[in-house]
Design an enzyme around this catalytic site. Structure first.
Site, PDB file in Angstrom:
ATOM      1  N   CYS A 172      -6.767  10.986   4.413  1.00 13.39           N
ATOM      2  CA  CYS A 172      -7.120  12.383   4.601  1.00 13.39           C
ATOM      3  C   CYS A 172      -7.558  12.968   3.261  1.00 13.39           C
ATOM      4  O   CYS A 172      -6.955  12.707   2.224  1.00 13.39           O
ATOM      5  CB  CYS A 172      -5.990  13.245   5.153  1.00 13.39           C
ATOM      6  SG  CYS A 172      -5.392  12.705   6.739  1.00 13.39           S
ATOM      7  N   ARG A 187     -11.564   8.714   2.280  1.00 14.20           N
ATOM      8  CA  ARG A 187     -10.129   8.854   2.544  1.00 14.20           C
ATOM      9  C   ARG A 187      -9.817   8.931   4.046  1.00 14.20           C
ATOM     10  O   ARG A 187      -8.649   8.979   4.437  1.00 14.20           O
ATOM     11  CB  ARG A 187      -9.586  10.120   1.862  1.00 14.20           C
ATOM     12  CG  ARG A 187      -9.849  10.163   0.381  1.00 14.20           C
ATOM     13  CD  ARG A 187      -9.320  11.454  -0.215  1.00 14.20           C
ATOM     14  NE  ARG A 187      -7.886  11.474  -0.175  1.00 14.20           N
ATOM     15  CZ  ARG A 187      -7.088  10.978  -1.119  1.00 14.20           C
ATOM     16  NH1 ARG A 187      -7.618  10.419  -2.174  1.00 14.20           N
ATOM     17  NH2 ARG A 187      -5.785  11.033  -0.991  1.00 14.20           N
ATOM     18  N   TRP A 191      -7.721  11.006   8.619  1.00 16.30           N
ATOM     19  CA  TRP A 191      -7.423   9.638   9.066  1.00 16.30           C
ATOM     20  C   TRP A 191      -6.143   9.775   9.881  1.00 16.30           C
ATOM     21  O   TRP A 191      -5.073  10.049   9.333  1.00 16.30           O
ATOM     22  CB  TRP A 191      -7.213   8.714   7.861  1.00 16.30           C
ATOM     23  CG  TRP A 191      -7.055   7.279   8.243  1.00 16.30           C
ATOM     24  CD1 TRP A 191      -8.053   6.379   8.451  1.00 16.30           C
ATOM     25  CD2 TRP A 191      -5.824   6.560   8.426  1.00 16.30           C
ATOM     26  NE1 TRP A 191      -7.521   5.154   8.774  1.00 16.30           N
ATOM     27  CE2 TRP A 191      -6.152   5.234   8.775  1.00 16.30           C
ATOM     28  CE3 TRP A 191      -4.470   6.904   8.356  1.00 16.30           C
ATOM     29  CZ2 TRP A 191      -5.197   4.260   9.031  1.00 16.30           C
ATOM     30  CZ3 TRP A 191      -3.515   5.942   8.618  1.00 16.30           C
ATOM     31  CH2 TRP A 191      -3.887   4.626   8.949  1.00 16.30           C
ATOM     32  N   ASN A 236      -2.414  16.495   3.836  1.00 18.09           N
ATOM     33  CA  ASN A 236      -2.518  15.040   3.688  1.00 18.09           C
ATOM     34  C   ASN A 236      -1.100  14.525   3.464  1.00 18.09           C
ATOM     35  O   ASN A 236      -0.402  15.023   2.588  1.00 18.09           O
ATOM     36  CB  ASN A 236      -3.412  14.723   2.476  1.00 18.09           C
ATOM     37  CG  ASN A 236      -3.415  13.249   2.134  1.00 18.09           C
ATOM     38  OD1 ASN A 236      -3.244  12.399   3.001  1.00 18.09           O
ATOM     39  ND2 ASN A 236      -3.603  12.947   0.854  1.00 18.09           N
ATOM     40  N   GLY A 237      -0.675  13.517   4.260  1.00 20.95           N
ATOM     41  CA  GLY A 237       0.676  12.970   4.103  1.00 20.95           C
ATOM     42  C   GLY A 237       1.363  12.935   5.449  1.00 20.95           C
ATOM     43  O   GLY A 237       0.715  13.064   6.502  1.00 20.95           O
ATOM     44  N   GLU A 246      -9.972 -13.280  -0.859  1.00 19.14           N
ATOM     45  CA  GLU A 246     -10.734 -12.029  -0.975  1.00 19.14           C
ATOM     46  C   GLU A 246     -12.032 -12.106  -0.170  1.00 19.14           C
ATOM     47  O   GLU A 246     -12.436 -11.131   0.469  1.00 19.14           O
ATOM     48  CB  GLU A 246     -11.002 -11.718  -2.457  1.00 19.14           C
ATOM     49  CG  GLU A 246     -11.946 -10.566  -2.749  1.00 19.14           C
ATOM     50  CD  GLU A 246     -11.502  -9.211  -2.182  1.00 19.14           C
ATOM     51  OE1 GLU A 246     -10.388  -9.095  -1.636  1.00 19.14           O
ATOM     52  OE2 GLU A 246     -12.314  -8.269  -2.249  1.00 19.14           O
ATOM     53  N   LYS A 275     -13.055  -9.509   2.926  1.00 17.55           N
ATOM     54  CA  LYS A 275     -14.308  -8.735   3.001  1.00 17.55           C
ATOM     55  C   LYS A 275     -14.947  -8.897   4.374  1.00 17.55           C
ATOM     56  O   LYS A 275     -15.410  -7.937   4.977  1.00 17.55           O
ATOM     57  CB  LYS A 275     -15.306  -9.194   1.919  1.00 17.55           C
ATOM     58  CG  LYS A 275     -14.957  -8.833   0.507  1.00 17.55           C
ATOM     59  CD  LYS A 275     -15.074  -7.356   0.162  1.00 17.55           C
ATOM     60  CE  LYS A 275     -13.839  -6.584   0.451  1.00 17.55           C
ATOM     61  NZ  LYS A 275     -12.801  -6.440  -0.472  1.00 17.55           N
ATOM     62  N   GLU A 297     -12.961  -6.951   7.070  1.00 19.00           N
ATOM     63  CA  GLU A 297     -13.064  -5.495   6.941  1.00 19.00           C
ATOM     64  C   GLU A 297     -14.394  -4.934   7.407  1.00 19.00           C
ATOM     65  O   GLU A 297     -14.414  -3.961   8.137  1.00 19.00           O
ATOM     66  CB  GLU A 297     -12.973  -5.123   5.450  1.00 19.00           C
ATOM     67  CG  GLU A 297     -11.627  -4.863   4.920  1.00 19.00           C
ATOM     68  CD  GLU A 297     -11.726  -4.359   3.490  1.00 19.00           C
ATOM     69  OE1 GLU A 297     -12.254  -5.090   2.631  1.00 19.00           O
ATOM     70  OE2 GLU A 297     -11.285  -3.231   3.236  1.00 19.00           O
ATOM     71  N   HIS A 310      -2.082 -28.492   7.172  1.00 19.55           N
ATOM     72  CA  HIS A 310      -0.711 -28.218   7.614  1.00 19.55           C
ATOM     73  C   HIS A 310      -0.674 -27.304   8.842  1.00 19.55           C
ATOM     74  O   HIS A 310       0.341 -26.666   9.100  1.00 19.55           O
ATOM     75  CB  HIS A 310       0.104 -27.619   6.468  1.00 19.55           C
ATOM     76  CG  HIS A 310       0.280 -28.580   5.330  1.00 19.55           C
ATOM     77  ND1 HIS A 310       1.088 -29.691   5.410  1.00 19.55           N
ATOM     78  CD2 HIS A 310      -0.303 -28.629   4.101  1.00 19.55           C
ATOM     79  CE1 HIS A 310       1.030 -30.372   4.270  1.00 19.55           C
ATOM     80  NE2 HIS A 310       0.187 -29.745   3.461  1.00 19.55           N
ATOM     81  N   LYS A 333      -9.937   4.247   2.543  1.00 22.02           N
ATOM     82  CA  LYS A 333      -9.901   3.579   1.244  1.00 22.02           C
ATOM     83  C   LYS A 333      -8.566   3.769   0.537  1.00 22.02           C
ATOM     84  O   LYS A 333      -8.073   2.861  -0.107  1.00 22.02           O
ATOM     85  CB  LYS A 333     -11.037   4.097   0.370  1.00 22.02           C
ATOM     86  CG  LYS A 333     -11.200   3.247  -0.877  1.00 22.02           C
ATOM     87  CD  LYS A 333     -12.561   3.376  -1.464  1.00 22.02           C
ATOM     88  CE  LYS A 333     -12.741   2.402  -2.601  1.00 22.02           C
ATOM     89  NZ  LYS A 333     -12.863   1.008  -2.134  1.00 22.02           N
TER      90      LYS A 333
HETATM   91  C1  AGP Z   1     -10.099  -3.618   0.033  1.00 20.96           C
HETATM   92  O1  AGP Z   1     -11.385  -3.924   0.393  1.00 20.96           O
HETATM   93  C2  AGP Z   1      -9.392  -2.762   0.957  1.00 20.96           C
HETATM   94  N1  AGP Z   1     -10.043  -1.540   1.183  1.00 20.96           N
HETATM   95  C3  AGP Z   1      -7.896  -2.652   0.763  1.00 20.96           C
HETATM   96  O2  AGP Z   1      -7.351  -3.893   1.025  1.00 20.96           O
HETATM   97  C4  AGP Z   1      -7.411  -2.158  -0.608  1.00 20.96           C
HETATM   98  O3  AGP Z   1      -7.678  -3.112  -1.585  1.00 20.96           O
HETATM   99  C5  AGP Z   1      -5.895  -1.873  -0.542  1.00 20.96           C
HETATM  100  O4  AGP Z   1      -5.670  -0.871   0.410  1.00 20.96           O
HETATM  101  C6  AGP Z   1      -5.325  -1.491  -1.866  1.00 20.96           C
HETATM  102  O5  AGP Z   1      -5.882  -0.304  -2.357  1.00 20.96           O
HETATM  103  P1  AGP Z   1      -5.655   0.137  -3.857  1.00 20.96           P
HETATM  104  O6  AGP Z   1      -6.294  -0.898  -4.726  1.00 20.96           O
HETATM  105  O7  AGP Z   1      -6.297   1.474  -3.967  1.00 20.96           O
HETATM  106  O8  AGP Z   1      -4.176   0.186  -4.079  1.00 20.96           O
END
Ligand code: AGP
Length: 592
Positions: free
Chosen positions: A2, A27, A74, A100-101, A469, A473, A476, A492, A587
């Site tokens: 948010c 956000r 959000w 927000n929260g 990683e 990607k 996501e 395994h 994010k």
């Molecule tokens: C990464 O592509 C994601 N959006 C997510 O995993 C992110 O890295 C994670 O939420 C951690 O965020 P931060 O680095 O702001 O703590």
């Protein structure tokens, strides 16, 4: 999660709020709304949908008045509906709040308020706030700020909220506990936002509100109060010029822009203070144990850090998943260095673990991108990535910058910071080469693989983190199931899932893991997997070769991750998705 924006000054407020909300859309982007006061009337417009849609449907940016607050949501409590969108009001529509929260005791508060005759129009936890404030203003004739101060102790959980009221017009009051709120003062008025990005185009002078503090903003000034209502002063900090650039610069998406910015991001990440790094290195070397805590991409970058600490500095460390870290705090003590890695500096899981570790005397080193964050406030040392705002929800340039910082830090462990800076000096050209060589081939590969449902990513040693990683990607932004794992782990269990044509991405640069990784790739190939090799050395095993430049073994992550980011990006486009705003994600994850 948010985004909040507020403005009061000489200018029409709603367009400023709308522009600020667009900067905070990272956000959350489920719904949006704005409330303004004009000619003694409270005007509220809000709806479900991304900000542009809400603007089209409701014209939120056209609300009149020189004072307004806004919100991009959000959803946590309550579905994505117009009624649940912010701002929320009291029973008589005389005040408006954006929050927000999470108010953890909202059910109890809501019931109490209903028993006293209040009517609720949403399912949100946030709506209790305007009702509680209104009671204080109506019943006790409190000013808006006095009512806010009276209500704050009743709210359990976390919040940043801002409010305005027609019974105490001309001001915006903001309060914070465990969620960010930044105040900006400019020549045309005062601003408030969840992130300085919301107003960076208007002013670079920013003041972070602290926990349990209240700000009262009028067109001419911003005054600060502690929880007891005592006024105190705060000095603004000048924002980095780079932080104000929030445009796509001609790219179709922020995600692509941020991938393309990576050569420059490495150069910026290398602009660090060697003395500071040496001092942090001493703390790390002296520590009985070193633990990284992070989530998502930042955690995968920490896996690179762990490898580099071991290989360069001969220092063993552990990487904790931040949401689990708190459960291991029994073994954290004053001889522990906790390295908290977070692009946003406000991830709730990270913050909570850091609080717990601080309480038992651990030393906290944080690695952050966004300035003025809560994590910085909790840290003994902070290292900034310096790569400017990352707007795409998928982290790209911040991952590379985190890796560069770990490279510097690991060399500092052996007193070789300057040498590391020199090595990084060659890397921006190599990363640019990795982009140029692969971009168009990866568009074709994405077209070929766009209907595949499962991908597997393999790597050993430092390359294992790149496999994880790369898989994240793809999940996501392209909504494809993907798993990243140590290459040796495939046999395994996961091997049972490999069938004809299953894409297996093998991160195998020409380092000492090359041969063994290829053996694992061969195990998949024997089950007719489609092997995508990411390497500077070709192999017959590869069905598709993603060629990366040859670099030193410890720098391979910087050139191998880039094509995997591009693959995910092009897969998203090939499958018809907007990579900048993946469904269900935000994010900054400020809830646990
Ligand atoms: C990464 O592509 C994601 N959006 C997510 O995993 C992110 O890295 C994670 O939420 C951690 O965020 P931060 O680095 O702001 O703590």
């Amino acid at each position: 999660m948010c985004g909040i924006v507020g403005y009061c000054g000489k200018e029409p407020a709603a367009p400023i709020i709308l522009e600020g909300l667009k900067c905070l859309e990272y956000r959350g982007y489920d719904s949006a709304g704005i409330a303004s006061i004009c000619d003694g009337e409270m005007l509220v417009k809000k709806d479900a949908g991304k900000i542009d849609e809400v603007e089209r449907k409701q014209g939120i940016g056209c609300l009149p008045g020189n004072i307004a607050i806004g919100h991009t949501r959000w959803a946590t409590h309550g579905a994505v509906t117009q009624a649940n969108a912010h701002p929320h009001s009291d029973c008589h529509g005389r005040l408006a709040v954006v929050h927000n929260g999470i108010i953890e005791n909202y059910q109890q508060l809501r019931q109490e308020l209903i028993d006293r005759g209040h009517h609720f129009t949403s399912e949100t936890d946030s709506e209790v706030i305007p009702h509680l404030i209104a009671e204080k203003m109506e019943g006790d004739s409190y000013s808006l700020e006095k009512a806010v101060l009276a209500v704050m102790p009743r709210l359990e959980g976390s919040y940043a909220f801002v409010t305005l009221a027609i019974d105490d017009p001309g001001k915006i009051v903001g309060a914070r506990k465990n969620n960010p709120l930044v105040v900006g003062s400019g020549s045309h008025g005062n601003y408030i936002g969840s992130d300085a990005l919301a107003f960076a185009r208007h002013t670079r002078k920013a003041i972070s509100l602290g926990d349990n503090e209240v700000v009262v903003m009028t067109p001419d000034k911003a005054e600060f109060f502690d929880a007891a209502g005592n006024a105190f002063s705060k000095q603004p900090r000048e924002l980095d010029e780079n932080w104000a650039n929030n445009c796509k610069d001609g790219y179709e998406h922020f995600t692509l822009k941020e991938i393309m910015e990576q050569p420059c991001a490495i150069d910026r990440a290398a602009l660090q203070d060697g003395k500071k790094f040496n001092s942090i290195a001493l703390d790390i070397l002296r520590a009985g144990q070193v633990v990284f805590t992070a989530c998502g991409t930042s955690r995968y970058a920490a896996l690179v850090g762990r490898y580099l600490f071991s290989r360069v500095g001969k220092k063993f460390s552990e990487v904790a998943n931040a949401s689990e870290f708190g459960y291991f705090v029994d073994s954290i003590d004053k001889n522990t260095v906790v390295i908290a890695v977070s692009q946003s500096g406000e991830t709730a899981d990270v913050i909570e673990g850091v609080w717990a570790a601080r309480d038992v005397g651990a030393k906290i080193v944080s690695i952050i991108n966004r300035p003025n964050s809560m994590l910085e406030e909790l840290s003994h040392h902070t290292i900034y990535l310096k790569c400017g705002p990352e707007v795409g929800v998928a982290a790209t340039k911040t991952f590379l910058s985190q890796v560069a910082v770990f490279y510097l830090l690991s060399f500092s462990l052996v007193n070789a910071f300057d040498e590391a800076v020199e090595h990084l000096g060659d890397m921006s050209g190599k990363v640019a080469e990795a982009i140029e060589c692969n971009n168009s081939n990866l568009i074709n590969l994405a077209q070929k693989l766009k209907d595949k449902n499962d991908f597997y990513y393999l790597g050993r040693g430092i390359n294992f983190s790149i496999a994880t990683e790369g898989a994240l990607k793809l999940k996501e932004v392209a909504y494809v199931h993907a798993e990243g794992m140590p290459a040796g782990e495939l046999k395994h269990g996961t091997l049972a899932l490999i069938e004809q044509g299953t894409p297996v991405v093998v991160v195998c640069p020409d380092d000492y893991t090359y041969g063994e990784t290829l053996s694992n790739a061969m195990e998949a190939k024997s089950r007719r997997a489609y092997i995508i090799g990411v390497s500077d050395r070709e192999s017959d095993i590869f069905d598709f070769w993603v060629e990366v430049p040859r670099v030193d073994e410890l720098l391979y992550p910087m050139v191998t991750i880039v094509p995997l980011q591009l693959l995910a990006y092009h897969m998203a486009l090939a499958r018809g998705y907007n990579p900048d705003k993946p469904r269900n994600l935000a994010k900054s994850v400020t809830v646990k």
